[in-house]
Scaffold this active site. Structure first.
Site, PDB file in Angstrom:
ATOM      1  N   HIS A  62      41.736   4.320   9.285  1.00  0.00           N
ATOM      2  CA  HIS A  62      41.254   5.754   9.055  1.00  0.00           C
ATOM      3  C   HIS A  62      39.808   6.186   9.398  1.00  0.00           C
ATOM      4  O   HIS A  62      39.124   6.866   8.579  1.00  0.00           O
ATOM      5  CB  HIS A  62      41.556   6.206   7.474  1.00  0.00           C
ATOM      6  CG  HIS A  62      43.209   6.143   7.282  1.00  0.00           C
ATOM      7  ND1 HIS A  62      43.790   7.493   7.607  1.00  0.00           N
ATOM      8  CD2 HIS A  62      43.948   5.308   6.886  1.00  0.00           C
ATOM      9  CE1 HIS A  62      45.179   7.079   7.077  1.00  0.00           C
ATOM     10  NE2 HIS A  62      45.243   5.631   6.889  1.00  0.00           N
ATOM     11  N   ASN A 135      49.527  10.774   4.014  1.00  0.00           N
ATOM     12  CA  ASN A 135      49.816  11.077   5.576  1.00  0.00           C
ATOM     13  C   ASN A 135      50.538  12.111   5.753  1.00  0.00           C
ATOM     14  O   ASN A 135      51.010  13.045   4.889  1.00  0.00           O
ATOM     15  CB  ASN A 135      50.485   9.638   5.951  1.00  0.00           C
ATOM     16  CG  ASN A 135      49.609   8.518   6.052  1.00  0.00           C
ATOM     17  OD1 ASN A 135      48.419   8.548   6.188  1.00  0.00           O
ATOM     18  ND2 ASN A 135      50.317   7.293   6.072  1.00  0.00           N
TER      19      ASN A 135
END
Ligand code: NDP
Length: 493
Positions: A62, A135
């Site tokens: 990420h 997510n």
């Protein structure tokens, strides 16, 4: 522009970071005009040394992302299910920070790649920070944290040539059948959202809620984009990557800057505590959804992002989200991935930002901190005496009433085993349902094209064959179409 109304402000004198006025922004201190440079030029040395340390390590996963501030508002009565203070009353607003990201890419990479997107939220509640680190997909590739590091390595770079390699991805996926559901979703058009504003967010894991009467519920969070789901095709995404690598970052910033604040509706799936034991799917398996007809989505609130960061590094790069931050009324579940993440997130923040990362303004709670933790690098607000508990000097005292909800464990022998299977648990059932019952004909065509494009990108023939077998288990017709497309046999369409 300077004019009579807005005269140019007189610049202050530059200083060192210790506030000492600097004599020149242009010339180093030298012995004579031709040097050498003197070590006593502390201003120069400080500039060079500070510059060398400007980067903190980027996130291992990420790394590329952006975010914004906003608020969460309760729109329905949530008290029948949860006693969390920030969900306590219709109309209640809680400040939040959101960060969106790709997963496997590095910090400077293009936004429009095929990858899941991180959807991390921090709720600054009156009873401490609540982080929901989800997510844009309701599921994940694996169900045991033992495999996470290997999974991520397969998405990153080779040891020898430092290149990404689709062979590694298909190798891992085809040897890990539990990945089929997430890989199917990833290869649909939802694998490349048009913007961060046009994607849903999911808490993904199952969590435990408890109401004021002590009744417990297993829950899943679904943040539905009010902007509508919109995606890029592979071709559009590639064109955008060439035109603007920061397209998602720019889109979010510009939308908010012009007053077009994106919104999401929070809908919950709520399962009575005792349903879990006999539910047809293991409700804690992160590779499975709860079909909506079993547990319908119940709207409870909305999230609005209406304020851009003023300083990206301070407010977004240093933001630390950790699923372990849960507030009264909300607890974890037996989801093994979630339990692993409770450790790994704070651990990575201590490494990446430093042991006192929770003191930074973006991570600091609005709620007061009364902790006995102290000292460590960069600490600037040490707790006062007494420095230990228990003590007889009026120091903070823990209170069992604040224990997070939990569940009873039927402990068997300590062993390394998979989850106990529920009646309909298998790795290919739910992705098959997605393919046959949810996707439109166009979606299915795109799915085939996306998979085949990925498999033709440097993947060896034997690995392609394994992938065909994998997709055949998802759906026989899908497998046949992929085989035909790889063989160049268009008649099979
Ligand atoms: P439903 O028909 O009730 O729900 C299907 C869901 O699939 C939709 O609500 C939507 O989720 C999502 N979806 C719709 N179009 C697409 C698309 N083009 N690409 C990917 N996802 C899409 O069926 P079930 O609840 O029984 O689920 C059937 C299958 O749908 C599951 O096996 C799973 O693969 C998939 N799915 C299910 C979700 C769930 O939580 N039950 C969530 C997402 C996908 P959304 O409303 O969240 O956009």
């Amino acid at each position: 522009m300077a004019n009579k109304k807005n005269p140019v402000k007189k610049s202050p004198i530059t200083t060192t970071d210790a506030g000492i006025a600097a004599a020149s922004d242009e010339n180093s201190l030298t012995a004579g005009p031709n040097g050498p440079i003197l070590l006593q030029d502390h201003y120069l040395i400080q500039k060079m040394a500070q510059f060398n340390r400007e980067r903190v390590p980027e996130r291992v996963v990420h790394a590329k992302g952006g975010g914004a501030h906003g608020f969460f508002e309760v729109t329905e009565d949530v008290t029948p299910w949860c006693k969390a203070n920030f969900l306590g009353k219709k109309g209640l607003r809680t400040p939040i920070l959101a960060r969106f990201s790709t997963v496997a890419q590095e910090a400077g990479s293009a936004d429009t790649v095929r990858d899941p997107r991180g959807f991390a939220l921090k709720f600054y509640t009156q009873e401490g920070n609540y982080d929901l680190v989800g997510n844009n997909t309701p599921i994940f590739f694996i169900r045991d944290p033992q495999k996470f590091q290997d999974f991520i390595h397969s998405q990153k770079r080779r040891a020898d040539n430092h290149l990404r390699d689709n062979n590694m991805q298909w190798d891992f996926w085809t040897l890990s059948p539990e990945s089929a559901h997430q890989v199917t979703l990833l290869m649909t058009d939802r694998g490349i959202p048009r913007t961060w504003r046009h994607m849903n967010g999911y808490g993904s894991h199952t969590f435990l809620w408890e109401n004021a009467g002590g009744e417990k519920f297993w829950v899943k969070y679904h943040f539905k984009t009010v902007q509508g789901v919109e995606n890029f095709t592979d071709a559009d995404a590639r064109a955008m990557a060439a035109e603007d690598k920061d397209f998602h970052l720019r889109d979010l910033y510009n939308s908010i800057a012009k007053g077009d604040a994106p919104q999401w509706r929070l809908e919950m799936q709520i399962m009575p505590f005792n349903d879990a034991a006999d539910y047809r799917f293991n409700p804690f398996d992160l590779t499975k959804v709860w079909p909506h007809k079993d547990y319908p989505q119940i709207p409870i609130g909305r999230m609005v992002l209406d304020r851009n960061p003023e300083n990206y590094f301070a407010e977004i790069e240093q933001a630390s989200f950790e699923p372990a931050n849960m507030v009264r009324g909300i607890g974890p579940s037996p989801d093994k991935m979630l339990l692993g993440r409770l450790f790994s997130y704070p651990d990575t923040h201590r490494h990446r930002i430093g042991t006192n990362y929770l003191e930074l303004p973006v991570n600091r709670p609005l709620a007061p901190v009364h902790s006995y933790n102290r000292d460590g690098a960069m600490r600037h607000s040490n707790p006062p005496d007494p420095v230990y508990a228990p003590n007889s000097f009026g120091g903070p005292k823990a209170d069992p009433a604040w224990e997070l909800p939990g569940w009873q464990i039927e402990a068997g022998e300590i062993a390394r085993t998979a989850y106990v299977k529920h009646a309909q648990d298998d790795d290919f059932g739910q992705p098959g349902t997605l393919y046959r019952e949810v996707l439109s004909a166009t979606d299915r065509n795109h799915l085939v094209t996306n998979i085949v494009g990925h498999l033709k990108d440097g993947v060896k023939p034997e690995m392609q064959q394994r992938a065909v077998q994998y997709w055949t288990k998802v759906d026989a017709a899908l497998g046949a179409r992929i085989r035909a497309a790889l063989d160049g046999n268009r008649a099979a369409r």
